[in-house]
Design an enzyme around this catalytic site. Structure first.
Site, mmCIF file in Angstrom:
data_model
loop_
_atom_site.group_PDB
_atom_site.id
_atom_site.type_symbol
_atom_site.label_atom_id
_atom_site.label_comp_id
_atom_site.label_asym_id
_atom_site.label_seq_id
_atom_site.Cartn_x
_atom_site.Cartn_y
_atom_site.Cartn_z
ATOM 1 N N GLU A 1 -53.170 -15.416 -16.102
ATOM 2 C CA GLU A 1 -53.147 -14.813 -14.760
ATOM 3 C C GLU A 1 -54.555 -14.821 -14.185
ATOM 4 O O GLU A 1 -55.511 -14.437 -14.846
ATOM 5 C CB GLU A 1 -52.604 -13.372 -14.875
ATOM 6 N N GLN A 2 -54.658 -15.215 -12.910
ATOM 7 C CA GLN A 2 -55.991 -15.312 -12.302
ATOM 8 C C GLN A 2 -56.647 -13.960 -12.036
ATOM 9 O O GLN A 2 -57.873 -13.842 -12.085
ATOM 10 C CB GLN A 2 -55.920 -16.090 -10.988
ATOM 11 N N ARG B 1 -42.325 -1.916 -6.465
ATOM 12 C CA ARG B 1 -42.774 -3.152 -7.141
ATOM 13 C C ARG B 1 -43.681 -2.878 -8.325
ATOM 14 O O ARG B 1 -43.598 -3.551 -9.352
ATOM 15 C CB ARG B 1 -43.539 -4.048 -6.157
ATOM 16 N N TYR C 1 -35.740 1.831 2.926
ATOM 17 C CA TYR C 1 -34.945 2.412 1.831
ATOM 18 C C TYR C 1 -35.836 3.281 0.944
ATOM 19 O O TYR C 1 -37.055 3.157 0.962
ATOM 20 C CB TYR C 1 -34.258 1.324 0.997
ATOM 21 N N ASP D 1 -41.739 -18.377 -6.501
ATOM 22 C CA ASP D 1 -42.268 -18.777 -5.187
ATOM 23 C C ASP D 1 -42.997 -20.110 -5.229
ATOM 24 O O ASP D 1 -43.085 -20.794 -4.208
ATOM 25 C CB ASP D 1 -43.231 -17.702 -4.661
HETATM 26 C C1 LIG Z 1 -42.539 -7.797 2.142
HETATM 27 C C2 LIG Z 1 -41.822 -8.559 1.112
HETATM 28 C C3 LIG Z 1 -40.636 -8.038 0.701
HETATM 29 C C4 LIG Z 1 -39.918 -8.717 -0.272
HETATM 30 N N1 LIG Z 1 -38.761 -8.156 -0.674
HETATM 31 C C5 LIG Z 1 -38.057 -8.783 -1.642
HETATM 32 C C6 LIG Z 1 -36.870 -8.180 -2.122
HETATM 33 O O1 LIG Z 1 -36.430 -7.124 -1.664
HETATM 34 N N2 LIG Z 1 -36.200 -8.835 -3.125
HETATM 35 C C7 LIG Z 1 -36.649 -10.015 -3.640
HETATM 36 O O2 LIG Z 1 -36.011 -10.570 -4.526
HETATM 37 N N3 LIG Z 1 -37.789 -10.601 -3.187
HETATM 38 C C8 LIG Z 1 -38.506 -10.009 -2.215
HETATM 39 N N4 LIG Z 1 -39.661 -10.573 -1.782
HETATM 40 C C9 LIG Z 1 -40.125 -11.849 -2.366
HETATM 41 C C10 LIG Z 1 -40.796 -11.619 -3.697
HETATM 42 O O3 LIG Z 1 -41.793 -10.649 -3.585
HETATM 43 C C11 LIG Z 1 -41.388 -12.921 -4.219
HETATM 44 O O4 LIG Z 1 -40.412 -13.927 -4.132
HETATM 45 C C12 LIG Z 1 -41.814 -12.757 -5.675
HETATM 46 O O5 LIG Z 1 -42.805 -11.779 -5.793
HETATM 47 C C13 LIG Z 1 -42.304 -14.086 -6.215
HETATM 48 O O6 LIG Z 1 -42.744 -13.912 -7.522
HETATM 49 P P1 LIG Z 1 -43.636 -15.024 -8.220
HETATM 50 O O7 LIG Z 1 -43.932 -14.491 -9.563
HETATM 51 O O8 LIG Z 1 -42.985 -16.341 -8.070
HETATM 52 O O9 LIG Z 1 -44.954 -15.117 -7.322
HETATM 53 P P2 LIG Z 1 -46.067 -14.019 -7.085
HETATM 54 O O10 LIG Z 1 -45.492 -12.666 -7.054
HETATM 55 O O11 LIG Z 1 -46.848 -14.486 -5.902
HETATM 56 O O12 LIG Z 1 -46.973 -14.109 -8.391
HETATM 57 C C14 LIG Z 1 -47.830 -15.199 -8.604
HETATM 58 C C15 LIG Z 1 -48.860 -14.790 -9.640
HETATM 59 O O13 LIG Z 1 -49.631 -15.929 -9.975
HETATM 60 C C16 LIG Z 1 -51.002 -15.601 -9.939
HETATM 61 N N5 LIG Z 1 -51.729 -16.837 -9.636
HETATM 62 C C17 LIG Z 1 -51.818 -17.487 -8.447
HETATM 63 N N6 LIG Z 1 -52.540 -18.601 -8.567
HETATM 64 C C18 LIG Z 1 -52.931 -18.672 -9.860
HETATM 65 C C19 LIG Z 1 -53.694 -19.603 -10.601
HETATM 66 N N7 LIG Z 1 -54.207 -20.712 -10.027
HETATM 67 N N8 LIG Z 1 -53.918 -19.383 -11.906
HETATM 68 C C20 LIG Z 1 -53.388 -18.281 -12.522
HETATM 69 N N9 LIG Z 1 -52.665 -17.345 -11.861
HETATM 70 C C21 LIG Z 1 -52.421 -17.552 -10.549
HETATM 71 C C22 LIG Z 1 -51.097 -14.555 -8.851
HETATM 72 O O14 LIG Z 1 -52.278 -13.777 -8.969
HETATM 73 C C23 LIG Z 1 -49.841 -13.747 -9.104
HETATM 74 O O15 LIG Z 1 -50.019 -12.755 -10.065
HETATM 75 C C24 LIG Z 1 -40.402 -9.939 -0.811
HETATM 76 C C25 LIG Z 1 -41.608 -10.456 -0.385
HETATM 77 C C26 LIG Z 1 -42.313 -9.791 0.572
HETATM 78 C C27 LIG Z 1 -43.611 -10.359 1.024
#
Ligand SMILES: Cc1cc2nc3c(=O)[nH]c(=O)nc-3n(C[C@H](O)[C@H](O)[C@H](O)COP(=O)(O)OP(=O)(O)OC[C@H]3O[C@@H](n4cnc5c(N)ncnc54)[C@H](O)[C@@H]3O)c2cc1C
Length: 396
Positions: free
Chosen positions: A34-35, A107, A213, A291
């Site tokens: 993790e970065q 979260r 909510y 994502d």
């Molecule tokens: C306002 C809002 C409300 C939302 N509500 C919902 C909801 O109700 N339900 C739902 O399912 N989804 C919701 N989402 C979407 C959800 O938050 C995201 O889809 C989810 O957090 C994605 O998770 P992830 O682990 O793929 O990415 P992220 O949460 O972005 O995590 C990525 C991680 O990778 C790390 N990283 C990045 N680059 C590097 C690198 N080069 N090297 C090492 N580490 C790195 C980051 O620091 C981070 O910790 C919402 C989003 C927003 C913005």
């Protein structure tokens, strides 16, 4: 062909931690890089819908999820001027209909619960991945601090601006979707009782909408206020804002909402970006999850839910195909990509739909809303919430 036993996960967000948990349960040795200098999530709520609650059951974390969650009693559509409820979808039969409950959770609580399910010695913070490359039968990763790692398989869970994705496939990165949001928390006891209830409330009005909510067992109301705004360039998810700025951005919101906004104790804003749709998720022994693969607008609250589904399916494909990791990763992509792409597209069209521009729009929305839920065998809600990654991981 070397088999998969050592797996590197890049990124310890919700998706990366879920992947680590699911993969460890299948016996893989998993290291997470993790970065950030420490593990953290921002203060906001998140919907965990029945489709991904099944993930928590499958990995033995359902009781822990239940303990940190609030259980809303339904989903409403309200007029943001009068507060009147136009439609309500009760959650009372959700478990029976869709196979699991619907939760909302803070979260940070969710992130902490997931991180505690992974041995701390397997999570390496302060490691920004700067390069990933397939070698002969393995994957090499390089980090910004000059260190490196090697594994049999790497999973890029590094979010919408994924370095892993851009190393694998290039591309232009995420695009601004034309809407921006304020995200805030208000203590429940600072608000009059008629200001809120145990629903997930969707308030629609002229040019915008608000979703609110309870989180933390009803101690706080989490809300997100969305409106159109051209030309946003700031890429951070959390630009500090103020109650005054938020109120000024929603001049047509009614009394209920303005009181809720006025009671916010923390408030930030950001522009909504969508992931450029990756034509491919997988190359050789490296794949994407969450994502990084399919960032979507938050209108259906499905981004993290899709990542939890991904995590389960990925672990199953790798277990079943450990002797041929590239084929197993290709199998994972073939099952997950069509579904995630469909939900991604749905989330994009939903944005237009939620903004009540006219009475006609409102009536159309209410009609669609009712038909989505009415069918017990098909329809959008059945397809999203009724999906079971445990039963369907082979795409059957
Ligand atoms: C306002 C809002 C409300 C939302 N509500 C919902 C909801 O109700 N339900 C739902 O399912 N989804 C919701 N989402 C979407 C959800 O938050 C995201 O889809 C989810 O957090 C994605 O998770 P992830 O682990 O793929 O990415 P992220 O949460 O972005 O995590 C990525 C991680 O990778 C790390 N990283 C990045 N680059 C590097 C690198 N080069 N090297 C090492 N580490 C790195 C980051 O620091 C981070 O910790 C919402 C989003 C927003 C913005």
């Amino acid at each position: 062909m070397g088999s998969a036993s050592r797996i590197v996960v890049v990124g310890a967000g919700l998706g990366g931690l879920a992947a680590a948990i699911a993969l460890r349960r299948q016996g893989f040795e998993v290291q997470v890089y993790e970065q950030a200098p420490e593990l953290a999530e921002f203060g906001a709520g998140i919907n965990i819908s029945p489709n991904s609650v099944k993930f928590f059951h499958a990995v033995g974390l359902a009781d822990k999820l239940h303990a940190i969650s609030a259980e809303p009693i339904g989903l409403t559509w309200r007029d943001w001027g009068s507060g009147e409820i136009h439609n309500c979808l009760p959650f009372v039969d959700f478990e029976q209909r869709y196979g699991a409950k619907y939760y909302v959770v803070h979260r940070s609580d969710l992130h902490r619960m997931l991180s505690e399910a992974v041995p701390q010695s397997s999570i390496h913070v302060g490691k920004r991945c700067t390069n990933v490359e397939s070698r002969n039968g393995s994957v090499g990763l390089t980090f910004a601090d000059g260190t490196s790692a090697e594994a049999d398989v790497a999973v890029g869970c590094d979010g919408i601006r994924s370095a892993v994705r851009s190393h694998l496939f290039g591309g232009e990165g995420p695009r601004y979707a034309g809407t921006m949001c304020w995200r805030a928390l208000a203590p429940t006891d600072a608000l009059p009782k008629d200001c809120h209830d145990r629903h997930v409330n969707q308030w629609s009005g002229d040019g915008g909408f608000v979703i609110s909510y309870y989180v933390r067992q009803g101690q706080f109301i989490n809300f997100v206020c969305v409106r159109q705004q051209p030309g946003w360039t700031e890429q951070s998810w959390s630009v500090p804002s103020s109650v005054e700025e938020m109120l000024a951005a929603f001049p047509k919101a009614g009394d209920h909402l303005r009181r809720m906004m006025g009671a916010a104790t923390s408030c930030s804003k950001w522009g909504q970006f969508t992931g450029e749709h990756a034509a491919q998720w997988t190359r050789d022994r490296v794949t994407l999850l969450g994502d990084s693969a399919h960032a979507m607008l938050a209108t259906f609250g499905q981004g993290a839910n899709m990542a939890f589904e991904d995590a389960y399916v990925l672990a199953q494909w790798l277990r079943a195909g450990a002797d041929d990791p590239p084929a197993a990763l290709a199998g994972y992509e073939s099952v997950r990509k069509p579904r995630a792409t469909w939900v991604q597209q749905l989330s994009r069209t939903e944005v237009r739909f939620k903004k009540q521009a006219s009475t006609w729009d409102r009536l159309r929305r209410e009609y669609v809303f009712l038909t989505r839920h009415r069918s017990t065998t098909r329809g959008v809600y059945r397809s999203i919430f009724g999906y079971d990654p445990v039963k369907e991981w082979r795409g059957s």
